[in-house]
Design a protein around this motif. Structure first.
Motif, PDB file in Angstrom:
ATOM      1  N   VAL A  81       0.857  -1.175   0.000  1.00 48.18           N
ATOM      2  CA  VAL A  81       0.000   0.000   0.000  1.00 48.18           C
ATOM      3  C   VAL A  81       0.898   1.232   0.000  1.00 48.18           C
ATOM      4  O   VAL A  81       1.946   1.252   0.643  1.00 48.18           O
ATOM      5  CB  VAL A  81      -0.952   0.002   1.225  1.00 48.18           C
ATOM      6  CG1 VAL A  81      -0.179  -0.051   2.535  1.00 48.18           C
ATOM      7  CG2 VAL A  81      -1.854   1.235   1.188  1.00 48.18           C
ATOM      8  N   ILE A  82       0.513   2.230  -0.764  1.00 45.64           N
ATOM      9  CA  ILE A  82       1.248   3.492  -0.785  1.00 45.64           C
ATOM     10  C   ILE A  82       0.338   4.598  -0.265  1.00 45.64           C
ATOM     11  O   ILE A  82      -0.884   4.561  -0.461  1.00 45.64           O
ATOM     12  CB  ILE A  82       1.769   3.841  -2.189  1.00 45.64           C
ATOM     13  CG1 ILE A  82       0.619   3.881  -3.216  1.00 45.64           C
ATOM     14  CG2 ILE A  82       2.827   2.841  -2.628  1.00 45.64           C
ATOM     15  CD1 ILE A  82       1.042   4.358  -4.589  1.00 45.64           C
ATOM     16  N   MET A  83       0.946   5.580   0.397  1.00 44.42           N
ATOM     17  CA  MET A  83       0.173   6.673   1.008  1.00 44.42           C
ATOM     18  C   MET A  83       1.035   7.918   1.034  1.00 44.42           C
ATOM     19  O   MET A  83       2.269   7.834   0.918  1.00 44.42           O
ATOM     20  CB  MET A  83      -0.242   6.271   2.426  1.00 44.42           C
ATOM     21  CG  MET A  83       0.935   6.043   3.355  1.00 44.42           C
ATOM     22  SD  MET A  83       0.547   5.028   4.790  1.00 44.42           S
ATOM     23  CE  MET A  83       0.579   3.389   4.059  1.00 44.42           C
ATOM     24  N   PRO A  84       0.426   9.080   1.184  1.00 47.90           N
ATOM     25  CA  PRO A  84       1.226  10.307   1.269  1.00 47.90           C
ATOM     26  C   PRO A  84       2.042  10.338   2.557  1.00 47.90           C
ATOM     27  O   PRO A  84       1.710   9.686   3.546  1.00 47.90           O
ATOM     28  CB  PRO A  84       0.169  11.424   1.261  1.00 47.90           C
ATOM     29  CG  PRO A  84      -1.103  10.784   0.816  1.00 47.90           C
ATOM     30  CD  PRO A  84      -1.014   9.351   1.227  1.00 47.90           C
ATOM     31  N   VAL A  85       3.122  11.110   2.529  1.00 46.75           N
ATOM     32  CA  VAL A  85       3.927  11.309   3.736  1.00 46.75           C
ATOM     33  C   VAL A  85       3.048  11.942   4.806  1.00 46.75           C
ATOM     34  O   VAL A  85       2.290  12.880   4.544  1.00 46.75           O
ATOM     35  CB  VAL A  85       5.142  12.205   3.424  1.00 46.75           C
ATOM     36  CG1 VAL A  85       5.915  12.523   4.704  1.00 46.75           C
ATOM     37  CG2 VAL A  85       6.049  11.540   2.400  1.00 46.75           C
ATOM     38  N   GLY A  86       3.108  11.388   6.019  1.00 41.07           N
ATOM     39  CA  GLY A  86       2.309  11.916   7.119  1.00 41.07           C
ATOM     40  C   GLY A  86       0.951  11.265   7.270  1.00 41.07           C
ATOM     41  O   GLY A  86       0.186  11.623   8.166  1.00 41.07           O
ATOM     42  N   HIS A  87       0.625  10.305   6.442  1.00 38.40           N
ATOM     43  CA  HIS A  87      -0.676   9.627   6.523  1.00 38.40           C
ATOM     44  C   HIS A  87      -0.763   8.831   7.835  1.00 38.40           C
ATOM     45  O   HIS A  87       0.248   8.290   8.309  1.00 38.40           O
ATOM     46  CB  HIS A  87      -0.849   8.682   5.332  1.00 38.40           C
ATOM     47  CG  HIS A  87      -2.222   8.155   5.164  1.00 38.40           C
ATOM     48  ND1 HIS A  87      -2.698   7.064   5.870  1.00 38.40           N
ATOM     49  CD2 HIS A  87      -3.268   8.576   4.389  1.00 38.40           C
ATOM     50  CE1 HIS A  87      -3.944   6.817   5.527  1.00 38.40           C
ATOM     51  NE2 HIS A  87      -4.317   7.722   4.628  1.00 38.40           N
ATOM     52  N   PRO A  88      -1.959   8.724   8.433  1.00 40.05           N
ATOM     53  CA  PRO A  88      -2.094   7.990   9.709  1.00 40.05           C
ATOM     54  C   PRO A  88      -1.595   6.547   9.661  1.00 40.05           C
ATOM     55  O   PRO A  88      -1.072   6.038  10.665  1.00 40.05           O
ATOM     56  CB  PRO A  88      -3.604   8.037   9.972  1.00 40.05           C
ATOM     57  CG  PRO A  88      -4.068   9.275   9.265  1.00 40.05           C
ATOM     58  CD  PRO A  88      -3.212   9.399   8.062  1.00 40.05           C
ATOM     59  N   LEU A  89      -1.737   5.867   8.519  1.00 46.61           N
ATOM     60  CA  LEU A  89      -1.292   4.483   8.440  1.00 46.61           C
ATOM     61  C   LEU A  89       0.231   4.348   8.441  1.00 46.61           C
ATOM     62  O   LEU A  89       0.757   3.253   8.660  1.00 46.61           O
ATOM     63  CB  LEU A  89      -1.850   3.807   7.191  1.00 46.61           C
ATOM     64  CG  LEU A  89      -3.339   3.463   7.196  1.00 46.61           C
ATOM     65  CD1 LEU A  89      -3.739   2.813   5.873  1.00 46.61           C
ATOM     66  CD2 LEU A  89      -3.676   2.526   8.359  1.00 46.61           C
ATOM     67  N   ALA A  90       0.925   5.437   8.193  1.00 46.55           N
ATOM     68  CA  ALA A  90       2.386   5.379   8.106  1.00 46.55           C
ATOM     69  C   ALA A  90       3.023   5.001   9.434  1.00 46.55           C
ATOM     70  O   ALA A  90       4.148   4.492   9.473  1.00 46.55           O
ATOM     71  CB  ALA A  90       2.928   6.719   7.623  1.00 46.55           C
ATOM     72  N   SER A  91       2.325   5.218  10.520  1.00 45.20           N
ATOM     73  CA  SER A  91       2.882   4.918  11.839  1.00 45.20           C
ATOM     74  C   SER A  91       2.663   3.467  12.252  1.00 45.20           C
ATOM     75  O   SER A  91       3.213   3.018  13.257  1.00 45.20           O
ATOM     76  CB  SER A  91       2.258   5.841  12.892  1.00 45.20           C
ATOM     77  OG  SER A  91       0.851   5.648  12.958  1.00 45.20           O
ATOM     78  N   LEU A 106      -7.120  -0.719   5.849  1.00 47.25           N
ATOM     79  CA  LEU A 106      -7.247  -0.031   4.558  1.00 47.25           C
ATOM     80  C   LEU A 106      -8.665   0.473   4.341  1.00 47.25           C
ATOM     81  O   LEU A 106      -8.874   1.526   3.709  1.00 47.25           O
ATOM     82  CB  LEU A 106      -6.871  -0.988   3.422  1.00 47.25           C
ATOM     83  CG  LEU A 106      -5.472  -1.609   3.449  1.00 47.25           C
ATOM     84  CD1 LEU A 106      -5.327  -2.606   2.310  1.00 47.25           C
ATOM     85  CD2 LEU A 106      -4.399  -0.541   3.364  1.00 47.25           C
ATOM     86  N   ALA A 107      -9.652  -0.264   4.854  1.00 46.51           N
ATOM     87  CA  ALA A 107     -11.057   0.082   4.620  1.00 46.51           C
ATOM     88  C   ALA A 107     -11.450   1.417   5.247  1.00 46.51           C
ATOM     89  O   ALA A 107     -12.483   1.990   4.884  1.00 46.51           O
ATOM     90  CB  ALA A 107     -11.957  -1.039   5.141  1.00 46.51           C
ATOM     91  N   LYS A 108     -10.645   1.924   6.149  1.00 49.44           N
ATOM     92  CA  LYS A 108     -10.964   3.195   6.814  1.00 49.44           C
ATOM     93  C   LYS A 108     -10.637   4.398   5.942  1.00 49.44           C
ATOM     94  O   LYS A 108     -11.009   5.532   6.284  1.00 49.44           O
ATOM     95  CB  LYS A 108     -10.186   3.299   8.126  1.00 49.44           C
ATOM     96  CG  LYS A 108     -10.508   2.183   9.112  1.00 49.44           C
ATOM     97  CD  LYS A 108      -9.599   2.266  10.333  1.00 49.44           C
ATOM     98  CE  LYS A 108      -9.863   1.108  11.293  1.00 49.44           C
ATOM     99  NZ  LYS A 108      -8.946   1.140  12.470  1.00 49.44           N
ATOM    100  N   TYR A 109      -9.962   4.165   4.821  1.00 48.06           N
ATOM    101  CA  TYR A 109      -9.513   5.273   3.977  1.00 48.06           C
ATOM    102  C   TYR A 109      -9.893   4.986   2.522  1.00 48.06           C
ATOM    103  O   TYR A 109     -10.073   3.839   2.131  1.00 48.06           O
ATOM    104  CB  TYR A 109      -7.996   5.450   4.103  1.00 48.06           C
ATOM    105  CG  TYR A 109      -7.545   5.645   5.526  1.00 48.06           C
ATOM    106  CD1 TYR A 109      -7.568   6.903   6.110  1.00 48.06           C
ATOM    107  CD2 TYR A 109      -7.133   4.556   6.299  1.00 48.06           C
ATOM    108  CE1 TYR A 109      -7.167   7.088   7.439  1.00 48.06           C
ATOM    109  CE2 TYR A 109      -6.734   4.723   7.615  1.00 48.06           C
ATOM    110  CZ  TYR A 109      -6.763   5.991   8.178  1.00 48.06           C
ATOM    111  OH  TYR A 109      -6.388   6.170   9.487  1.00 48.06           O
ATOM    112  N   PRO A 110     -10.052   6.040   1.724  1.00 49.48           N
ATOM    113  CA  PRO A 110     -10.414   5.811   0.315  1.00 49.48           C
ATOM    114  C   PRO A 110      -9.271   5.161  -0.475  1.00 49.48           C
ATOM    115  O   PRO A 110      -8.188   5.734  -0.591  1.00 49.48           O
ATOM    116  CB  PRO A 110     -10.728   7.218  -0.206  1.00 49.48           C
ATOM    117  CG  PRO A 110     -10.001   8.149   0.714  1.00 49.48           C
ATOM    118  CD  PRO A 110      -9.992   7.473   2.061  1.00 49.48           C
ATOM    119  N   VAL A 111      -9.520   3.943  -0.960  1.00 50.39           N
ATOM    120  CA  VAL A 111      -8.557   3.232  -1.797  1.00 50.39           C
ATOM    121  C   VAL A 111      -8.882   3.544  -3.254  1.00 50.39           C
ATOM    122  O   VAL A 111     -10.029   3.399  -3.687  1.00 50.39           O
ATOM    123  CB  VAL A 111      -8.616   1.719  -1.529  1.00 50.39           C
ATOM    124  CG1 VAL A 111      -7.734   0.971  -2.520  1.00 50.39           C
ATOM    125  CG2 VAL A 111      -8.178   1.417  -0.094  1.00 50.39           C
TER     126      VAL A 111
END
Length: 306
Positions: free
Chosen positions: A176-186, A195-200
Motif C-alpha cells: 500500500v502506498i500513502m502520502p507522507v504523514g498519513h495515519p497508516l504510516a505509523s 485499509l477500509a478506513k480510507y479511500p482506496v
C-alpha cells in the motif's frame, strides 16, 4: 510415379549419387560412413519407386544404366544444394538483423522490466528488442497475429492460456502506498480492515489476484464512501496518492528497491498473496534461443531476494 514425391528421401538420393560418383556401393558406403547393405537397400528402394533399373551390380563394380545416368544428372544438383543449405541458412541469418518483440502490461515498464531490458540490450547488441504494451486479455490475439513473440503478464493477460506455452516468470508482492504523514504510516503491520478506513483508489475488478481481491472485498476496502476514483494503472494511482486523493494498492518485485521519496510504502505480503507474472508464447517458437535468453535474464534479475 504419382506417389514418388511422398516417399523419395534425401538419404536414398544421396546414396545413389555417391555410388554413381565413386563407381561402387562399397565406396559410397565408406564415404557416407554407413553400411553396404544400407546403401543397397536405399538404391533398391529408389528403383522400386521409379520403376526403373538404375544400377547393374556384380558385387564389386556398379554399372550405371542409361536411366540411372538421367537420374544422376537430375539429382546431383539437388543433393549439392541440400548439403549447403545449413551453411547458406546460417549466413543469411547472420546478415539479417534479429528482431525480438515482447509485450507486457504498462506497469511492467514503470516498475519491473526496465533493468532487464537494459541488460539484454547490452548483452545482445545485434538483436533489435521491441517492447509493446498489452492490455487485459489481448495476449492471445497478439501472439496469434504474430505481432509479438512473447507476452509477459498476470493470469488475465491471455484469455486462453491452455493454447500456449506458459511458465512462471516472477512474482509481484502487494503493498500500500500513502502520502507522507498519513495515519497508516505509523503502523508497523497494516491489515485489510485498516485499509477500509480510507479511500482506496484502485478499481476493484482491476486487482490481479482473485484470492487477494476476495480478501479485500470481504474487509470492505472498496466500499469506503469517500472513494472518488476507480484507477487501474499503477502510474495513475501513484500520481493521485501524491495529490492527496487517497491511498493505493500497487506491487513491488524487488523488496529493497528504492521507493518514491514523496510516498510511504508498506508491504501487505503478510496478509495478501503475491501476483504471479507468467510468460506466454506459442508452441511454434518454444525453442527460440534468443527468446530463452531474455526469459532467463528476466527470471535471474527479478527473482525473490532471499
Amino acid at each position: 510415379m504419382k506417389h514418388v514425391y511422398k516417399d523419395m528421401s534425401y538419404q536414398q538420393l544421396r546414396s545413389y549419387c555417391e555410388t554413381v560418383r565413386l563407381g561402387s556401393m562399397s565406396s559410397a558406403a565408406e564415404s557416407l560412413e554407413v553400411s553396404h547393405p544400407t546403401v543397397w537397400k536405399q538404391i533398391r528402394a529408389l528403383e522400386e519407386l521409379l520403376g526403373q533399373k538404375l544400377i547393374e551390380s556384380d558385387g564389386r563394380r556398379s554399372e550405371i544404366t542409361p536411366q540411372g545416368r538421367i537420374l544422376a544428372e537430375l539429382a546431383t544438383p539437388i543433393i549439392t544444394e541440400f548439403e549447403t543449405l545449413q551453411q547458406r541458412f546460417e549466413k543469411a541469418c547472420d546478415a539479417s538483423p534479429r528482431i525480438l518483440t515482447i509485450a507486457s502490461p504498462p506497469r511492467s515498464y514503470t516498475d519491473d522490466l526496465l533493468g532487464v531490458i537494459a541488460s539484454f540490450r547490452q548483452r545482445f547488441p545485434d538483436v533489435q528488442l521491441i517492447m509493446r504494451e498489452v492490455f487485459e486479455s489481448l495476449g492471445n490475439e497478439m501472439l496469434e497475429n504474430r505481432e509479438v513473440d512473447f507476452v509477459i503478464g498476470d493470469s488475465k493477460c491471455c484469455r486462453r492460456p491452455e493454447e500456449l506455452v506458459v511458465e512462471q516468470m516472477y512474482r509481484i508482492d502487494p503493498m500500500v502506498i500513502m502520502p507522507v504523514g498519513h495515519p497508516l504510516a505509523s503502523r508497523r503491520k497494516i491489515m485489510p480492515k485498516d485499509l477500509a478506513k480510507y479511500p482506496v483508489l484502485n478499481h476493484r475488478e482491476s486487482y490481479p489476484d482473485e484470492e487477494g481481491k476476495a480478501i479485500l472485498t470481504k474487509a470492505g476496502v472498496f466500499k469506503n464512501p469517500a472513494r472518488g476514483f476507480d484507477l487501474v494503472l499503477a502510474a495513475s494511482i501513484r500520481s493521485c496518492v501524491k495529490q492527496g486523493h487517497g491511498i493505493g494498492l500497487v506491487g513491488r518485485v524487488i523488496p529493497n528497491s528504492p521507493g518514491d521519496p514523496e510516498l510511504i510504502e508498506r508491504s501487505l505480503a503478510h496478509c495478501l498473496p503475491p501476483t504471479i507474472c507468467y510468460g506466454y508464447r506459442e508452441h511454434r517458437i518454444s525453442e527460440d534461443p534468443i527468446l530463452q535468453a531474455f526469459i532467463d535474464l528476466t527470471k535471474q534479475q527479478l527473482a525473490p531476494q532471499e
